[in-house]
Write a protein that holds these residues in place. Structure first.
Motif, PDB file in Angstrom:
ATOM      1  N   GLY A 287      30.090  17.518   0.884  1.00 15.64           N
ATOM      2  CA  GLY A 287      30.599  18.805   0.437  1.00 15.64           C
ATOM      3  C   GLY A 287      31.587  18.610  -0.689  1.00 15.64           C
ATOM      4  N   ALA A 288      32.012  19.683  -1.319  1.00 17.95           N
ATOM      5  CA  ALA A 288      32.951  19.588  -2.438  1.00 17.95           C
ATOM      6  C   ALA A 288      34.294  19.037  -1.971  1.00 17.95           C
ATOM      7  CB  ALA A 288      33.140  20.959  -3.080  1.00 17.95           C
TER       8      ALA A 288
ATOM      9  N   ASP B  49      25.517  24.264  -0.466  1.00 17.01           N
ATOM     10  CA  ASP B  49      24.280  25.044  -0.402  1.00 17.01           C
ATOM     11  C   ASP B  49      24.061  25.617   0.990  1.00 17.01           C
ATOM     12  OD1 ASP B  49      23.789  24.473  -3.039  1.00 17.01           O
ATOM     13  OD2 ASP B  49      22.409  22.816  -2.619  1.00 17.01           O
ATOM     14  N   LEU B  50      24.360  24.843   2.007  1.00 18.73           N
ATOM     15  CA  LEU B  50      24.118  25.291   3.380  1.00 18.73           C
ATOM     16  C   LEU B  50      25.096  26.362   3.846  1.00 18.73           C
ATOM     17  CD1 LEU B  50      23.231  21.957   5.197  1.00 18.73           C
ATOM     18  CD2 LEU B  50      21.691  23.741   4.379  1.00 18.73           C
ATOM     19  N   SER B  51      26.169  26.563   3.127  1.00 17.18           N
ATOM     20  CA  SER B  51      27.135  27.590   3.525  1.00 17.18           C
ATOM     21  C   SER B  51      26.691  28.984   3.107  1.00 17.18           C
ATOM     22  CB  SER B  51      28.516  27.274   2.958  1.00 17.18           C
ATOM     23  OG  SER B  51      28.470  27.300   1.543  1.00 17.18           O
ATOM     24  N   THR B  52      25.648  29.092   2.278  1.00 20.74           N
ATOM     25  CA  THR B  52      25.142  30.400   1.857  1.00 20.74           C
ATOM     26  C   THR B  52      23.797  30.678   2.507  1.00 20.74           C
ATOM     27  OG1 THR B  52      23.958  29.543  -0.063  1.00 20.74           O
ATOM     28  CG2 THR B  52      26.278  30.144  -0.386  1.00 20.74           C
TER      29      THR B  52
ATOM     30  N   MET C 250      27.324  24.148  11.427  1.00 18.18           N
ATOM     31  CA  MET C 250      27.900  23.247  10.432  1.00 18.18           C
ATOM     32  C   MET C 250      29.398  23.177  10.679  1.00 18.18           C
ATOM     33  SD  MET C 250      27.518  23.124   6.286  1.00 18.18           S
ATOM     34  CE  MET C 250      28.158  24.732   5.956  1.00 18.18           C
ATOM     35  N   GLN C 251      29.903  21.946  10.832  1.00 24.04           N
ATOM     36  CA  GLN C 251      31.349  21.751  11.079  1.00 24.04           C
ATOM     37  C   GLN C 251      31.974  21.006   9.943  1.00 24.04           C
ATOM     38  OE1 GLN C 251      31.506  19.721  14.818  1.00 24.04           O
ATOM     39  NE2 GLN C 251      31.403  21.607  15.954  1.00 24.04           N
TER      40      GLN C 251
ATOM     41  N   ARG D 232      30.428  17.266   5.817  1.00 26.85           N
ATOM     42  CA  ARG D 232      30.232  18.147   6.973  1.00 26.85           C
ATOM     43  C   ARG D 232      29.163  17.573   7.883  1.00 26.85           C
ATOM     44  NH1 ARG D 232      33.916  22.467   6.983  1.00 26.85           N
ATOM     45  NH2 ARG D 232      34.358  22.949   4.836  1.00 26.85           N
ATOM     46  N   LEU D 233      29.279  17.890   9.165  1.00 23.44           N
ATOM     47  CA  LEU D 233      28.281  17.528  10.148  1.00 23.44           C
ATOM     48  C   LEU D 233      27.444  18.769  10.430  1.00 23.44           C
ATOM     49  CD1 LEU D 233      27.278  15.300  12.112  1.00 23.44           C
ATOM     50  CD2 LEU D 233      28.780  16.310  13.810  1.00 23.44           C
ATOM     51  N   VAL D 234      26.112  18.623  10.386  1.00 24.86           N
ATOM     52  CA  VAL D 234      25.213  19.760  10.553  1.00 24.86           C
ATOM     53  C   VAL D 234      24.270  19.477  11.718  1.00 24.86           C
ATOM     54  CG1 VAL D 234      23.420  21.172   9.459  1.00 24.86           C
ATOM     55  CG2 VAL D 234      25.302  20.276   8.093  1.00 24.86           C
TER      56      VAL D 234
END
Length: 178
Positions: A90-91, A136-139, A177-178, A95-97
């Motif tokens: 991540g930026a 990307d996964l946050s949207t 996602m954490q 993150r763990l998904v």
């Protein structure tokens, strides 16, 4: 006679107390059951999202000819045996998904084919999932793009082996996602 009136008054008071106790017990049980269902409903947002996605695609598939659907068979779902757990960059930090996946297939033959090739499908999905990033996964658009690319890659892998797409859709039934 005074004793009888006192007994009647006391009995009326006991029935009101009993009614109050019964109501309190029912409310506590209902509250406990509601809390249990609220706490155990981890996948509820994903299910709501899936319901919205399926309603949009249901109207698209309704436009398709019903004869083609009859040839394909009924919709069946093949669940992946375990959720996919992986790290994504991540930026600000990694993150763990965790993603739970089910595959939509049509007909018994495609279901059996998908079950037979679960290791290939798992490997393909893990390869696709590991190429994404946390931003990307946050949207919602990023999740949709990941789902579409996963579907394309799984279909391509199965075409190489079985000469048919087998899988119609890849569904995320759980996404954390954490």
């Amino acid at each position: 006679m005074a004793d009888e009136k006192e007994l009647e008054i006391e009995e009326g008071g006991k029935s009101k107390k009993m009614l109050f106790i019964i109501i309190a017990v029912v409310v506590l049980i209902a509250g406990g059951a509601g809390a249990f269902f609220m706490m155990s409903g981890d996948d509820a947002p994903a299910e709501e999202t899936l319901a919205e996605e399926s309603s949009g695609e249901a109207s698209e598939s309704a436009e398709a000819s019903s004869g083609a659907k009859a040839e394909l068979g009924s919709a069946l779902y093949v669940a992946m045996p375990r959720p996919f757990v992986f790290n994504v960059p991540g930026a600000s930090k990694d993150r763990l998904v965790q993603i739970k996946v089910q595959l939509l297939v049509r007909g018994d033959t495609n279901e059996e084919t998908a079950k037979r090739h679960i290791p290939l499908i798992e490997g393909t999905l893990l390869r696709v999932f590991s190429t994404t990033n946390a931003d990307d996964l946050s949207t919602m658009a990023g999740k949709e793009a990941l789902r579409n690319s996963a579907l394309t890659e799984v279909q391509n892998a199965l075409i190489e082996i079985e000469d048919s797409k087998v899988v119609e859709r890849v569904l995320f039934t759980g996404f954390v996602m954490q």
